[in-house]
Design an enzyme around this catalytic site. Structure first.
Site, PDB file in Angstrom:
ATOM      1  N   ASP A 149       6.327  40.380  26.277  1.00  0.00           N
ATOM      2  CA  ASP A 149       6.027  41.152  27.484  1.00  0.00           C
ATOM      3  C   ASP A 149       4.772  41.972  27.227  1.00  0.00           C
ATOM      4  OD1 ASP A 149       8.258  40.245  28.912  1.00  0.00           O
ATOM      5  OD2 ASP A 149       9.543  41.796  28.048  1.00  0.00           O
ATOM      6  N   ASP A 163       8.251  36.735  34.475  1.00  0.00           N
ATOM      7  CA  ASP A 163       9.101  37.662  35.229  1.00  0.00           C
ATOM      8  C   ASP A 163       8.596  37.827  36.655  1.00  0.00           C
ATOM      9  OD1 ASP A 163      10.612  38.111  32.924  1.00  0.00           O
ATOM     10  OD2 ASP A 163       9.326  39.765  32.283  1.00  0.00           O
TER      11      ASP A 163
END
EC number: 3.4.23.36
Length: 200
Positions: A149, A163
């Site tokens: 991330d 995401d």
């Protein structure tokens, strides 16, 4: 029913000259699947490219402003789901993501003939596959891999392009359901002309 009434009833379905109107029509199964796979593939590649870039250019202990305080960049390896939930049961999270991806594929094959739903499922599938790739192929091992991330919003968990695809697809799915749009629009009926003077 008179000829004039028949003409009025078929208006909107058939354009002058016997041509069909521009109303949305159902896609074929093959076309819908191609659209789902194409969007999923583009999103998957974009997700992996940006993750490799993040690992090569970002640090885990400092944030780099991208859009001021609104959007920042910071590398993070996530062993769980959103907000760090499930960090101790990474294999379970991975299996759940695999099940979601499989469910999307089955649903697309069996029910989806709408371009809007094809786009929606493509986003969800591409995002799911992007994170599944990390779970299966990144350290510390298969089904236990950490997801990369690197995007930071205020008061929001660090996320990635995959995401974004999943969340965007989920929002679109809810909107399409609220609007009542079918997953497989009914095909247009062929126009039937009634000879002048004939009653039905």
């Amino acid at each position: 029913m008179s000829h004039s009434s028949t003409t009025t009833a078929t208006a909107g379905r058939t354009a002058p000259g016997g041509r069909r109107s521009s109303a949305p029509r159902a896609m074929t199964r093959s076309a819908a699947l191609v659209l789902v796979v194409a969007i999923a593939a583009v999103l998957f590649v974009l997700d992996q490219v940006t993750k490799h870039w993040a690992e090569a250019n970002l640090e885990t202990d400092s944030a780099r402003p991208l859009l001021g305080e609104l959007l920042q960049l910071r590398l993070l390896y996530n062993s769980g789901a959103a907000w760090g939930m499930g960090s101790g049961i990474t294999p379970v999270v991975t299996i759940l993501q695999l099940a979601i991806a499989a469910g999307v594929v089955v649903f697309a094959i069996r029910a989806v003939r709408s371009p809007w739903y094809a786009v929606t499922l493509g986003l969800i599938l591409g995002g799911a596959l992007g994170n599944i790739h990390d779970r299966l192929l990144r350290a510390p091992g298969p089904f236990r891999g950490w997801v990369v991330d690197f995007l930071v919003l205020p008061h929001w968990p660090v996320f990635n392009v995959a995401d974004m695809g999943v969340v965007s697809g989920a929002i679109l799915l809810v909107l399409l359901s609220i609007l009542g749009l079918p997953t497989a629009p009914a095909p247009d009926e062929p126009a039937r002309e009634t000879p002048a003077g004939e009653r039905r």
